[in-house]
Every structure is written in structure tokens, then in C-alpha cells.
Design a protein around this motif. Structure first.
Motif, mmCIF file in Angstrom:
data_model
loop_
_atom_site.group_PDB
_atom_site.id
_atom_site.type_symbol
_atom_site.label_atom_id
_atom_site.label_comp_id
_atom_site.label_asym_id
_atom_site.label_seq_id
_atom_site.Cartn_x
_atom_site.Cartn_y
_atom_site.Cartn_z
ATOM 1 N N GLU A 1 0.854 -1.184 0.000
ATOM 2 C CA GLU A 1 0.000 0.000 0.000
ATOM 3 C C GLU A 1 0.895 1.242 0.000
ATOM 4 O O GLU A 1 1.101 1.902 1.012
ATOM 5 N N TYR A 2 1.465 1.503 -1.178
ATOM 6 C CA TYR A 2 2.337 2.661 -1.379
ATOM 7 C C TYR A 2 1.641 3.761 -2.192
ATOM 8 O O TYR A 2 2.284 4.733 -2.602
ATOM 9 N N THR A 3 0.353 3.622 -2.437
ATOM 10 C CA THR A 3 -0.283 4.402 -3.496
ATOM 11 C C THR A 3 -0.331 5.897 -3.214
ATOM 12 O O THR A 3 -0.176 6.701 -4.142
ATOM 13 N N MET A 4 -0.500 6.299 -1.957
ATOM 14 C CA MET A 4 -0.571 7.731 -1.676
ATOM 15 C C MET A 4 0.769 8.395 -1.970
ATOM 16 O O MET A 4 0.825 9.466 -2.587
ATOM 17 N N SER A 5 1.858 7.762 -1.570
ATOM 18 C CA SER A 5 3.187 8.292 -1.878
ATOM 19 C C SER A 5 3.428 8.304 -3.378
ATOM 20 O O SER A 5 3.968 9.277 -3.938
ATOM 21 N N ASN A 6 3.027 7.222 -4.043
ATOM 22 C CA ASN A 6 3.179 7.165 -5.497
ATOM 23 C C ASN A 6 2.400 8.275 -6.182
ATOM 24 O O ASN A 6 2.858 8.860 -7.172
ATOM 25 N N ALA A 7 1.205 8.560 -5.672
ATOM 26 C CA ALA A 7 0.361 9.597 -6.268
ATOM 27 C C ALA A 7 1.008 10.976 -6.145
ATOM 28 O O ALA A 7 1.008 11.763 -7.108
ATOM 29 N N ARG A 8 1.550 11.253 -4.961
ATOM 30 C CA ARG A 8 2.193 12.555 -4.762
ATOM 31 C C ARG A 8 3.362 12.732 -5.716
ATOM 32 O O ARG A 8 3.612 13.828 -6.220
ATOM 33 N N PHE A 9 4.089 11.650 -5.968
ATOM 34 C CA PHE A 9 5.198 11.737 -6.919
ATOM 35 C C PHE A 9 4.714 11.850 -8.351
ATOM 36 O O PHE A 9 5.249 12.644 -9.141
ATOM 37 N N ALA A 10 3.719 11.059 -8.714
ATOM 38 C CA ALA A 10 3.273 10.988 -10.112
ATOM 39 C C ALA A 10 2.916 12.356 -10.675
ATOM 40 O O ALA A 10 3.255 12.669 -11.827
ATOM 41 N N ILE A 11 2.272 13.180 -9.867
ATOM 42 C CA ILE A 11 1.842 14.489 -10.384
ATOM 43 C C ILE A 11 3.020 15.431 -10.601
ATOM 44 O O ILE A 11 2.891 16.419 -11.324
ATOM 45 N N THR A 12 4.184 15.130 -10.021
ATOM 46 C CA THR A 12 5.351 15.983 -10.260
ATOM 47 C C THR A 12 5.969 15.734 -11.625
ATOM 48 O O THR A 12 6.636 16.625 -12.168
ATOM 49 N N VAL A 13 5.783 14.546 -12.183
ATOM 50 C CA VAL A 13 6.360 14.251 -13.496
ATOM 51 C C VAL A 13 5.312 14.242 -14.608
ATOM 52 O O VAL A 13 5.660 14.237 -15.784
ATOM 53 N N ASP A 14 4.034 14.243 -14.223
ATOM 54 C CA ASP A 14 2.952 14.230 -15.223
ATOM 55 C C ASP A 14 1.874 15.236 -14.818
ATOM 56 O O ASP A 14 0.702 14.899 -14.664
ATOM 57 N N PRO A 15 2.266 16.504 -14.655
ATOM 58 C CA PRO A 15 1.368 17.500 -14.061
ATOM 59 C C PRO A 15 0.172 17.895 -14.925
ATOM 60 O O PRO A 15 -0.816 18.418 -14.403
ATOM 61 N N GLU A 16 0.227 17.638 -16.228
ATOM 62 C CA GLU A 16 -0.865 18.043 -17.112
ATOM 63 C C GLU A 16 -1.886 16.928 -17.335
ATOM 64 O O GLU A 16 -2.848 17.110 -18.097
ATOM 65 N N ASN A 17 -1.692 15.798 -16.703
ATOM 66 C CA ASN A 17 -2.576 14.646 -16.894
ATOM 67 C C ASN A 17 -3.822 14.817 -16.030
ATOM 68 O O ASN A 17 -3.799 14.607 -14.812
ATOM 69 N N ILE A 18 -4.914 15.220 -16.651
ATOM 70 C CA ILE A 18 -6.142 15.512 -15.914
ATOM 71 C C ILE A 18 -6.685 14.261 -15.236
ATOM 72 O O ILE A 18 -7.166 14.311 -14.091
#
Length: 256
Positions: free
Chosen positions: A173-190
Motif C-alpha cells: 500500500e504505497y499508493t498515496m506516496s506514489n500519487a504525490r510523486f506521479a503528479i510531479t512528473v505528469d502535471p498536465e494529466n487531468i
């Protein structure tokens, strides 16, 4: 509807325990064995008797309870042939492309080196299930402890070939940390932004983020999207190969 009843629960601090049960045959399978007490509690809760353990890789937090459960239940342990010497109690070693039967259900083995050298995933095609352990997480992938980024990217491409409606169970259950990171490299992905909001609500409510689906990961998981223009622009890697972009994403996540 799946032929399996599936029990999902936490082991240790953040490992997912997953148990499959076939009501017709009594087949009861634990995906990995992170913690004896948590697995025993889940079995007792459901009134099931363990028959098999499918081991994905040798890390202690995935094999810790192998011997105790085998001694208690006589469970058959199946695991990766390229790590067989490191899998406690292994009865059958399987590798890439192997298929075996569990009470009429075909299980296909997909070797996915990267996190470890011999990590395997278990795919049950007729049930549209993938047990990805520490190769693929919701919005993430495993750290590269034993193989380099190009090898892990090749492994993830194998999983990307699976159908969109594949239901994916993963190891932590790493998903919240993964989510916080994901938006830093894919910020325009609605769609990713919407998913981050959803995940935040799910975790605040105390619910699990597993399982996920290949369709959702294909659209929102940056580790599966090194070809995306938005990610490449954010990283300043417009002309890089997919493997190079993947490596940069993994490097940034390691220090996030």
C-alpha cells in the motif's frame, strides 16, 4: 464474476496479503507469505484451509511465513526458478512462459526482473487477474535492487501487453506516496489529477487502493507512460528513448 473469492488484508506495516479461494474445490492460495499471524487470521475469518503459496520473489517480507504455513497446512509452495535457492520451502520452480493448473484455472508465469533478478508475476487469464507483487504498483513500480532500469522497463512492457480489463493485485500500500510523486512528473494529466483526489479520499476513509486495473494504470501510472509527451516535456527529454525516460522517472522517485 470471478470463480475465486478473494480476501485482501494488510500484513506487517504495508504489505498486502491476498488469499484466493475456490469454493468448488477448496483450493486456497496465498500470494506470497508476508506474515504468519495476519494470514492465519484471514484464513480463520473466512473458514478456509491453505493449500498453496505462490511466491513472487525472495525478499523476506514476501517469504517470511513460508515454512511456518507449510508446516501447519502442508501447503505446496510454487516460486521463481531463478531465485529457487532463496525461496524457503519451495516445491516447484517456474519461469517465464510456464503455465500450470490450479483446480481448473490456468496460471501463466511472467518473469519480470528488475526489483529482484528473478521476480515473477502470476497471471490467471480466464479470471482476468494479475498478481504483480513488487514489479507494478498502483501509480508506481518496484525499486530496482537487482537489475537496471532497461531490464525493468522490458518487464513492464510484458505487463503492458495484457488486456485493459486485467485486475491487478500488488504487493504494498504505497499508493498515496506514489500519487504525490506521479503528479510531479505528469502535471498536465487531468485523469491523473482526478485519480489523486480519489486516492486521497480512499486512504482518508481507511480503505485499500488495491486492486487496480491495467486500463487505469496505462492512463495514469508514469512508470508505464515514458512515451507520453507531457512527461517528456516535464523532464526535458523529448528525444530520449522510452527506457531512458523510464530510468529518469525511477531515479527521481528514489529520491522523492
Amino acid at each position: 464474476m470471478s470463480a475465486f473469492e478473494i480476501e485482501l488484508f494488510l500484513c506487517r506495516s504495508d504489505n498486502f496479503g491476498v488469499i484466493l479461494h475456490d469454493q468448488k474445490t477448496g483450493l486456497t492460495v496465498s500470494i506470497d507469505a508476508p506474515e504468519e499471524a495476519a494470514i492465519l487470521a484471514a484464513l480463520e475469518r473466512r473458514g478456509w484451509t491453505l493449500t498453496h503459496i505462490l511466491t513472487t520473489h525472495h525478499h523476506a517480507d514476501h517469504v517470511e511465513a513460508n515454512l511456518a504455513l507449510k508446516q501447519r497446512f502442508g501447503a505446496t509452495i510454487i516460486g521463481p526458478k531463478n531465485e529457487a535457492a532463496k525461496i524457503p520451502g519451495i516445491d516447484r520452480a517456474v519461469g517465464d512462459g510456464d503455465r500450470f493448473d490450479l483446480s481448473g484455472h490456468t496460471v501463466a508465469v511472467i518473469e519480470t526482473p528488475g526489483h529482484t533478478a528473478g521476480h515473477i508475476c502470476y497471471h490467471v487469464p480466464d479470471e482476468k487477474l494479475l498478481f504483480a507483487a513488487d514489479t507494478l504498483f498502483a501509480l508506481g513500480c518496484g525499486r530496482l535492487f537487482e537489475r537496471p532500469a532497461p531490464v525493468m522497463w522490458a518487464s513492464l512492457q510484458k505487463l503492458l501487453a495484457l488486456p485493459d480489463d486485467t485486475v491487478i493485485y500488488f504487493g504494498h500500500e504505497y499508493t498515496m506516496s506514489n500519487a504525490r510523486f506521479a503528479i510531479t512528473v505528469d502535471p498536465e494529466n487531468i485523469e491523473l489529477a482526478d485519480r489523486v483526489k480519489e486516492i486521497t479520499a480512499v486512504r482518508e476513509d481507511g480503505r485499500f487502493t488495491a486492486p487496480t486495473t491495467m486500463a487505469v494504470e496505462r492512463r495514469t501510472n508514469p512508470f508505464l507512460r515514458p512515451d507520453a509527451t507531457g512527461i517528456r516535456d516535464t523532464l526535458g527529454m523529448a528525444d530520449a528513448t522510452d527506457a531512458e525516460v523510464f530510468a529518469e522517472i525511477r531515479k527521481r522517485k528514489d529520491s522523492f
